[in-house]
Design an enzyme around this catalytic site. Structure first.
Site, PDB file in Angstrom:
ATOM      1  N   HIS A   1     -16.570   9.343  -7.385  1.00  0.00           N
ATOM      2  CA  HIS A   1     -17.538   9.612  -8.462  1.00  0.00           C
ATOM      3  C   HIS A   1     -17.826   8.378  -9.312  1.00  0.00           C
ATOM      4  O   HIS A   1     -18.324   8.481 -10.438  1.00  0.00           O
ATOM      5  CB  HIS A   1     -17.031  10.764  -9.343  1.00  0.00           C
ATOM      6  CG  HIS A   1     -16.889  12.052  -8.587  1.00  0.00           C
ATOM      7  ND1 HIS A   1     -16.111  13.089  -9.035  1.00  0.00           N
ATOM      8  CD2 HIS A   1     -17.410  12.467  -7.412  1.00  0.00           C
ATOM      9  CE1 HIS A   1     -16.157  14.089  -8.165  1.00  0.00           C
ATOM     10  NE2 HIS A   1     -16.935  13.741  -7.171  1.00  0.00           N
TER      11      HIS A   1
ATOM     12  N   THR B   1      -6.426  18.644  -9.294  1.00  0.00           N
ATOM     13  CA  THR B   1      -7.838  18.983  -9.180  1.00  0.00           C
ATOM     14  C   THR B   1      -8.012  20.492  -8.989  1.00  0.00           C
ATOM     15  O   THR B   1      -7.229  21.121  -8.272  1.00  0.00           O
ATOM     16  CB  THR B   1      -8.549  18.231  -8.035  1.00  0.00           C
ATOM     17  OG1 THR B   1      -9.915  18.629  -7.997  1.00  0.00           O
ATOM     18  CG2 THR B   1      -7.891  18.482  -6.686  1.00  0.00           C
TER      19      THR B   1
HETATM   20  N1  APR Z   1      -0.686  17.825 -13.845  1.00  0.00           N
HETATM   21  C1  APR Z   1      -1.267  18.427 -12.759  1.00  0.00           C
HETATM   22  N2  APR Z   1      -2.409  19.170 -12.833  1.00  0.00           N
HETATM   23  C2  APR Z   1      -2.983  19.301 -14.042  1.00  0.00           C
HETATM   24  C3  APR Z   1      -2.428  18.723 -15.222  1.00  0.00           C
HETATM   25  C4  APR Z   1      -1.222  17.955 -15.091  1.00  0.00           C
HETATM   26  N3  APR Z   1      -0.638  17.359 -16.124  1.00  0.00           N
HETATM   27  N4  APR Z   1      -3.223  19.046 -16.278  1.00  0.00           N
HETATM   28  C5  APR Z   1      -4.240  19.814 -15.777  1.00  0.00           C
HETATM   29  N5  APR Z   1      -4.088  19.963 -14.435  1.00  0.00           N
HETATM   30  C6  APR Z   1      -4.957  20.665 -13.490  1.00  0.00           C
HETATM   31  C7  APR Z   1      -5.700  21.864 -14.074  1.00  0.00           C
HETATM   32  O1  APR Z   1      -4.888  23.017 -13.924  1.00  0.00           O
HETATM   33  C8  APR Z   1      -6.960  21.918 -13.205  1.00  0.00           C
HETATM   34  O2  APR Z   1      -6.751  22.758 -12.063  1.00  0.00           O
HETATM   35  O3  APR Z   1      -5.962  19.747 -13.113  1.00  0.00           O
HETATM   36  C9  APR Z   1      -7.130  20.460 -12.720  1.00  0.00           C
HETATM   37  C10 APR Z   1      -8.328  19.736 -13.325  1.00  0.00           C
HETATM   38  O4  APR Z   1      -9.479  20.391 -12.859  1.00  0.00           O
HETATM   39  P1  APR Z   1     -10.931  19.995 -13.442  1.00  0.00           P
HETATM   40  O5  APR Z   1     -10.875  19.905 -14.902  1.00  0.00           O
HETATM   41  O6  APR Z   1     -11.891  20.935 -12.803  1.00  0.00           O
HETATM   42  O7  APR Z   1     -11.143  18.497 -12.908  1.00  0.00           O
HETATM   43  P2  APR Z   1     -11.512  17.990 -11.441  1.00  0.00           P
HETATM   44  O8  APR Z   1     -11.017  18.916 -10.395  1.00  0.00           O
HETATM   45  O9  APR Z   1     -11.091  16.588 -11.350  1.00  0.00           O
HETATM   46  O10 APR Z   1     -13.125  18.057 -11.487  1.00  0.00           O
HETATM   47  C11 APR Z   1     -13.841  17.558 -10.383  1.00  0.00           C
HETATM   48  O11 APR Z   1     -15.901  17.817 -11.585  1.00  0.00           O
HETATM   49  O12 APR Z   1     -16.849  17.678 -13.626  1.00  0.00           O
HETATM   50  C12 APR Z   1     -16.802  17.076 -12.404  1.00  0.00           C
HETATM   51  O13 APR Z   1     -17.152  14.809 -11.841  1.00  0.00           O
HETATM   52  C13 APR Z   1     -16.276  15.655 -12.516  1.00  0.00           C
HETATM   53  O14 APR Z   1     -14.662  14.525 -11.103  1.00  0.00           O
HETATM   54  C14 APR Z   1     -14.936  15.724 -11.789  1.00  0.00           C
HETATM   55  C15 APR Z   1     -15.113  16.890 -10.840  1.00  0.00           C
END
Ligand code: APR
Length: 242
Positions: A117, A186
């Site tokens: 990204h 994620t």
């Molecule tokens: N350790 C492990 N997991 C964690 C922690 C932690 N300390 N804190 C939060 N999480 C988990 C949450 O439970 C959630 O499932 O990380 C995940 C984050 O998910 P999102 O907020 O949806 O982020 P992500 O999956 O990276 O989003 C993907 O979406 O908005 C777009 O471009 C943006 O790259 C991003 C993409």
């Protein structure tokens, strides 16, 4: 916490691929997107993270990205990032595929990083496509411009935009060739990144999820470990080294 199968597979594997998301940077103080105090709970992606919104109001979008750049420039990688840098040293064929734009994997020492990204610390000209990497976090001008006069935008992938084709192809190839595939921090809700663990699974990799809470793929991976990546990953690397 770790099954004997995971330890055995990780110890014997030559090729390991890791997919990371916002959760891996949460312990560094960067908000995730969909968590409790996630960015998309407070801000509207359709107003801030898409090209038309940018062209309609570049000042507003830059204000937001300036805020995020400043926040990111003030934090450090956490033990989860450093554990993945160690894993790269231990595995001859290692690839880190990240959805994060925060540059923290690089700062922690990872070299083979595919940024799906983009990277928030880079800017790109909407006219000549020139990439600028030395813009300091504190952008003084409200609407920065390229030497060609074109508008500069953050070099990140916005909703509705294609990912860089060569990077996504390399990522899927790494997933296909991996013997062990870790998906860390994620929610696995955003495509095409969310298909990478499935691609690895289909090609015989042992796929392990490390996440704070269950996700939409927890029931299909070989192993789902619930916990904070900054705590789980260092323990996993220690197990590996013993
Ligand atoms: N350790 C492990 N997991 C964690 C922690 C932690 N300390 N804190 C939060 N999480 C988990 C949450 O439970 C959630 O499932 O990380 C995940 C984050 O998910 P999102 O907020 O949806 O982020 P992500 O999956 O990276 O989003 C993907 O979406 O908005 C777009 O471009 C943006 O790259 C991003 C993409």
């Amino acid at each position: 916490m770790f099954s004997p199968t995971l330890i055995e597979r990780l110890k014997t594997a030559r090729s390991v691929a890791v997919l990371t998301g916002a959760g891996v940077s949460a312990e560094s103080g960067i908000p995730t997107f969909r968590g409790e105090s996630g960015l998309w709970k407070k801000f509207r992606p359709e107003e801030l993270a898409n090209f038309n919104a940018f062209m309609a109001n570049p000042e507003l979008v830059w204000e937001w990205y300036n805020w995020r750049r400043k926040l990111i420039s003030e934090v450090k990688p956490n033990p989860g990032h450093f554990a993945l840098a160690q894993l790269e040293q231990l595995k001859p064929e290692f690839v880190l595929i990240t959805q994060n734009v925060d540059n923290l994997h690089h700062l922690a020492g990872n070299e083979k990083v595919y940024e799906l990204h983009g990277n928030i610390m880079r800017s790109r000209c909407v006219d000549c496509n020139k990439i600028i990497t030395n813009l300091n976090p504190e952008i003084t001008t409200k609407i920065p411009r390229c030497a060609c006069g074109g508008l500069l935008r953050p070099d990140v992938v916005w909703f509705g935009e294609m990912l860089p084709a060569h990077v996504i192809e390399l990522a899927f190839q790494a997933a296909r060739e991996s013997e062990v595939f870790l998906t860390v921090g994620t929610s696995a809700q955003v495509q095409p990144a969310a298909s990478l663990p499935i691609e690895a699974l289909r090609n015989g990799a042992y796929v392990v999820e490390i996440n704070f809470e269950p996700t939409v793929i927890s029931h299909v991976v070989d192993e789902s470990i619930l916990g904070k990546s900054g705590e789980v990953l260092p323990q996993l690397i220690n197990m590996l080294k013993n």
